[in-house]
Design a protein around this motif. Structure first.
Motif, PDB file in Angstrom:
ATOM      1  N   GLY A 143       1.030  -1.159  -0.038  1.00  0.00           N
ATOM      2  CA  GLY A 143      -0.184  -0.009  -0.049  1.00  0.00           C
ATOM      3  C   GLY A 143       0.856   1.240  -0.083  1.00  0.00           C
ATOM      4  N   ASP A 144       1.988   1.376   0.792  1.00  0.00           N
ATOM      5  CA  ASP A 144       2.885   2.450   0.778  1.00  0.00           C
ATOM      6  C   ASP A 144       3.255   2.988  -0.419  1.00  0.00           C
ATOM      7  OD1 ASP A 144       2.737   2.323   3.543  1.00  0.00           O
ATOM      8  OD2 ASP A 144       4.655   1.352   3.745  1.00  0.00           O
ATOM      9  N   ALA A 145       3.666   1.978  -1.389  1.00  0.00           N
ATOM     10  CA  ALA A 145       4.274   2.558  -2.552  1.00  0.00           C
ATOM     11  C   ALA A 145       3.124   3.029  -3.581  1.00  0.00           C
ATOM     12  CB  ALA A 145       4.996   1.009  -3.265  1.00  0.00           C
ATOM     13  N   HIS A 192       1.773   3.088 -10.632  1.00  0.00           N
ATOM     14  CA  HIS A 192       0.894   1.888  -9.673  1.00  0.00           C
ATOM     15  C   HIS A 192       1.144   0.690 -10.246  1.00  0.00           C
ATOM     16  CE1 HIS A 192      -2.764   0.024  -8.534  1.00  0.00           C
ATOM     17  NE2 HIS A 192      -2.847   0.666  -7.390  1.00  0.00           N
ATOM     18  N   ALA A 193       0.741   0.561 -11.693  1.00  0.00           N
ATOM     19  CA  ALA A 193       0.640  -0.922 -12.168  1.00  0.00           C
ATOM     20  C   ALA A 193       2.058  -1.322 -12.372  1.00  0.00           C
ATOM     21  CB  ALA A 193      -0.052  -0.544 -13.567  1.00  0.00           C
ATOM     22  N   ASP A 194       3.209  -0.411 -12.695  1.00  0.00           N
ATOM     23  CA  ASP A 194       4.371  -0.708 -12.930  1.00  0.00           C
ATOM     24  C   ASP A 194       4.793  -1.508 -11.430  1.00  0.00           C
ATOM     25  OD1 ASP A 194       4.145  -0.202 -15.496  1.00  0.00           O
ATOM     26  OD2 ASP A 194       5.375   1.629 -15.110  1.00  0.00           O
ATOM     27  N   LEU A 195       4.505  -0.801 -10.559  1.00  0.00           N
ATOM     28  CA  LEU A 195       5.124  -1.168  -9.056  1.00  0.00           C
ATOM     29  C   LEU A 195       4.447  -2.471  -8.637  1.00  0.00           C
ATOM     30  CD1 LEU A 195       5.666   2.036  -7.254  1.00  0.00           C
ATOM     31  CD2 LEU A 195       7.353   0.802  -8.026  1.00  0.00           C
ATOM     32  N   ARG A 196       3.358  -2.737  -9.053  1.00  0.00           N
ATOM     33  CA  ARG A 196       2.566  -3.902  -8.794  1.00  0.00           C
ATOM     34  C   ARG A 196       3.622  -5.366  -9.486  1.00  0.00           C
ATOM     35  NH1 ARG A 196      -3.369  -4.612  -7.247  1.00  0.00           N
ATOM     36  NH2 ARG A 196      -2.828  -3.865  -5.253  1.00  0.00           N
ATOM     37  N   GLN A 197       3.833  -4.829 -10.699  1.00  0.00           N
ATOM     38  CA  GLN A 197       4.884  -5.907 -11.496  1.00  0.00           C
ATOM     39  C   GLN A 197       5.906  -6.089 -10.931  1.00  0.00           C
ATOM     40  OE1 GLN A 197       5.733  -6.490 -15.151  1.00  0.00           O
ATOM     41  NE2 GLN A 197       4.470  -5.192 -16.274  1.00  0.00           N
ATOM     42  N   ARG A 255       8.789  13.225 -15.005  1.00  0.00           N
ATOM     43  CA  ARG A 255       9.264  14.209 -14.018  1.00  0.00           C
ATOM     44  C   ARG A 255       8.757  14.954 -12.946  1.00  0.00           C
ATOM     45  NH1 ARG A 255      11.045  20.305 -16.401  1.00  0.00           N
ATOM     46  NH2 ARG A 255      10.824  21.512 -14.542  1.00  0.00           N
ATOM     47  N   GLN A 256       7.432  14.996 -13.005  1.00  0.00           N
ATOM     48  CA  GLN A 256       6.445  15.551 -11.781  1.00  0.00           C
ATOM     49  C   GLN A 256       6.572  14.402 -10.769  1.00  0.00           C
ATOM     50  OE1 GLN A 256       2.960  16.136 -13.999  1.00  0.00           O
ATOM     51  NE2 GLN A 256       3.752  17.710 -14.968  1.00  0.00           N
ATOM     52  N   ALA A 257       6.401  13.188 -10.904  1.00  0.00           N
ATOM     53  CA  ALA A 257       6.675  12.226  -9.839  1.00  0.00           C
ATOM     54  C   ALA A 257       7.962  12.201  -9.308  1.00  0.00           C
ATOM     55  CB  ALA A 257       6.228  10.734 -10.707  1.00  0.00           C
ATOM     56  N   LEU A 258       8.998  12.465 -10.029  1.00  0.00           N
ATOM     57  CA  LEU A 258      10.389  12.658  -9.437  1.00  0.00           C
ATOM     58  C   LEU A 258      10.503  13.855  -8.454  1.00  0.00           C
ATOM     59  CD1 LEU A 258      12.634  11.282 -12.216  1.00  0.00           C
ATOM     60  CD2 LEU A 258      12.098  10.254 -10.217  1.00  0.00           C
ATOM     61  N   GLU A 259       9.889  15.169  -8.884  1.00  0.00           N
ATOM     62  CA  GLU A 259       9.628  16.167  -8.196  1.00  0.00           C
ATOM     63  C   GLU A 259       9.045  15.871  -6.676  1.00  0.00           C
ATOM     64  OE1 GLU A 259      10.238  19.289 -11.792  1.00  0.00           O
ATOM     65  OE2 GLU A 259       8.135  18.855 -10.868  1.00  0.00           O
ATOM     66  N   PRO A 275      12.845   0.906  -6.719  1.00  0.00           N
ATOM     67  CA  PRO A 275      12.282   0.580  -8.036  1.00  0.00           C
ATOM     68  C   PRO A 275      11.785   1.930  -8.508  1.00  0.00           C
ATOM     69  CG  PRO A 275      11.682  -1.119  -6.197  1.00  0.00           C
ATOM     70  CD  PRO A 275      12.574   0.098  -5.695  1.00  0.00           C
ATOM     71  N   ALA A 276      10.971   2.603  -7.742  1.00  0.00           N
ATOM     72  CA  ALA A 276      10.381   3.849  -8.558  1.00  0.00           C
ATOM     73  C   ALA A 276      11.122   4.770  -9.275  1.00  0.00           C
ATOM     74  CB  ALA A 276       9.327   4.581  -7.258  1.00  0.00           C
ATOM     75  N   LEU A 277      12.447   5.113  -8.211  1.00  0.00           N
ATOM     76  CA  LEU A 277      13.381   5.737  -9.144  1.00  0.00           C
ATOM     77  C   LEU A 277      13.933   5.113 -10.206  1.00  0.00           C
ATOM     78  CD1 LEU A 277      15.545   6.481  -5.792  1.00  0.00           C
ATOM     79  CD2 LEU A 277      14.061   8.331  -7.241  1.00  0.00           C
ATOM     80  N   ALA A 278      13.835   3.899 -10.371  1.00  0.00           N
ATOM     81  CA  ALA A 278      14.759   3.290 -11.619  1.00  0.00           C
ATOM     82  C   ALA A 278      13.622   3.520 -12.621  1.00  0.00           C
ATOM     83  CB  ALA A 278      14.953   1.893 -11.266  1.00  0.00           C
ATOM     84  N   LEU A 279      12.216   3.095 -12.176  1.00  0.00           N
ATOM     85  CA  LEU A 279      11.376   3.140 -13.602  1.00  0.00           C
ATOM     86  C   LEU A 279      11.000   4.648 -14.019  1.00  0.00           C
ATOM     87  CD1 LEU A 279       8.755   0.768 -11.913  1.00  0.00           C
ATOM     88  CD2 LEU A 279      10.121   0.207 -13.798  1.00  0.00           C
ATOM     89  N   LEU A 280      10.874   5.631 -13.015  1.00  0.00           N
ATOM     90  CA  LEU A 280      10.732   7.006 -13.350  1.00  0.00           C
ATOM     91  C   LEU A 280      11.782   7.424 -14.047  1.00  0.00           C
ATOM     92  CD1 LEU A 280       8.854   8.166 -10.222  1.00  0.00           C
ATOM     93  CD2 LEU A 280       7.903   7.839 -12.367  1.00  0.00           C
ATOM     94  N   ALA A 281      13.173   7.075 -13.766  1.00  0.00           N
ATOM     95  CA  ALA A 281      14.029   7.630 -14.720  1.00  0.00           C
ATOM     96  C   ALA A 281      14.247   7.091 -15.991  1.00  0.00           C
ATOM     97  CB  ALA A 281      15.575   7.229 -13.759  1.00  0.00           C
ATOM     98  N   ALA A 282      13.706   5.870 -16.138  1.00  0.00           N
ATOM     99  CA  ALA A 282      13.685   5.284 -17.281  1.00  0.00           C
ATOM    100  C   ALA A 282      12.870   5.821 -18.285  1.00  0.00           C
ATOM    101  CB  ALA A 282      13.717   3.850 -17.358  1.00  0.00           C
TER     102      ALA A 282
END
Ligand code: FPP
Ligand code: MG
Length: 351
Positions: free
Chosen positions: A28-30, A38-43, A336-340, A76-83
């Motif tokens: 839930g946190d992530a 959301h869907a990518d983190l589920r994966q 970018r907004q998510a990383l900010e 993982p969020a950092l890696a996916l968002l950077a990509a």
């Protein structure tokens, strides 16, 4: 000692594992934190659970105990968002996301052994449930799985960077351990230690995400720098929570750093920049062994009066803003907004 066939499922004795009221088996946190992915983190969650197979049942048992405890899945969020920000978030980005989280989870299991910790994320730690020997070996196992997963990307540079980062993390953890109880520690030492043990892996998540996302050298460098600054801010905030946090919310005991004799940023601020009266009051308190809850509260009140908690929080906020500014040359899109938002959240978090 009697021989037990662990292959038959007879795992080493374990204590009752769950002591808090956090949801099990969810992340839930992530999901709440990063709605854009959301869907990518589920994966990532599914892939993490599938990553660990072993002939010895205790390995997935300890690993799933750790994974089920949840966590923010910041790396993982950092890696996916950077990509995504660099233009391509495909299979390789998921491999990076899973690899960095495996390293993170292994490092926490090791860290809890080193710190002799009892509780993390409202659960008993692996060392507390299964003992130090099992915890260390399972963490070694989990750590080793990250390399073949990352090597699927087909670029040996990624695997080399991961190995260099783990070396750096171990150096940071060792430096911290050898500096425990020392009054010689200065702010530069502190920043070196937290840079090595914590920020290096967040920087790597961004760097590798940007690499597999097809980023230019300048974009990879900017995202790496962003991740490093976010990592420093994260650890300063973590150290502040160790002084001021609510045990129920953070899911682990507070005052741990003080009990281990670790000088974190607010304490260093008073010792090196504070007035003589504050320093004189602080020194005998931190040099006392066996700190009681009341001592920790006194130290916290003193740090508050001296403006040291505010100083550390302000410092972390400065790092978070500097990190967000590094994104200025990227397209102003969802990633970018998510990383900010992530950089801002890191310094506001209460868990
Ligand atoms: C938590 O710090 C721990 C870390 C940030 C990293 C620990 C690194 C290692 C044990 C070396 C790496 C090992 C492998 C196998 C990759 P903390 O103690 O300040 O935070 P806490 O309060 O959450 O425990
Ligand atoms: Mg620890």
């Amino acid at each position: 000692m009697a021989i037990v066939d662990v292959r038959a499922g007879n795992s080493p004795p374990r204590a009752q594992a769950v002591i808090g009221a956090r949801p099990q088996g969810t992340n839930g946190d992530a999901e709440a934190l990063f709605p854009q992915i959301h869907a990518d983190l589920r994966q990532v969650e599914t892939r993490l659970r599938q990553a660990v197979h072993a002939n010895v049942p205790v390995v997935p048992e300890v690993f799933l105990h750790t994974v089920h405890a949840g966590g923010k899945r910041v790396r993982p969020a950092l890696a996916l968002l950077a990509a995504q920000l660099c233009g391509r978030c495909d299979e390789a980005a998921f491999d990076v996301a899973v690899a960095v989280e495996l390293i993170h989870l292994a490092s926490l299991i090791h860290d809890d052994v080193v710190d002799d910790s009892v509780r993390r994320r409202a659960r008993l730690t692996a060392n507390r449930v299964w003992g130090n020997k099992t915890a260390v070996l399972v963490a070694d196992f989990v750590h080793s799985l990250a390399y073949p997963i990352l090597s699927r990307c087909g670029d040996v540079a990624l695997v080399r960077r991961l190995s260099e980062t783990v070396v750096q993390m171990v150096e940071g953890e060792l430096a911290q351990m050898f500096n425990e109880g020392s009054l010689e520690v200065t702010e530069p030492h502190y920043f070196q230690m937290i840079g090595d043990k914590t920020a290096s892996l967040m920087a790597l998540a961004c760097e590798l995400g940007a690499m597999v996302g097809g980023g230019s050298s300048a974009q990879i460098a900017a995202l790496r720098d962003y991740g490093f600054k976010v990592g420093l801010a994260f650890q300063i905030a973590d150290d502040l929570l160790d002084l001021t946090g609510d045990e129920e919310r953070i899911g682990k005991p507070v005052g741990n750093d003080l009990r281990c004799g670790r000088l974190t940023l607010p304490l260093l601020h008073v010792l090196h920049n504070g007035n003589a009266a504050a320093k004189e009051e602080l020194l005998p308190l931190i040099c006392r062994g066996d700190l009681e809850v009341a001592d920790i509260q006194r130290i916290r009140a003193l740090l508050d009066r001296a403006g040291a908690l505010q100083h550390a929080a302000e410092y972390a906020r400065g790092l978070s803003s500097a990190a967000a500014e590094l994104l200025a040359d990227f397209p102003d899109n969802e990633a970018r907004q998510a990383l900010e938002a992530l950089a801002a959240y890191i310094v506001l978090r209460t868990t």
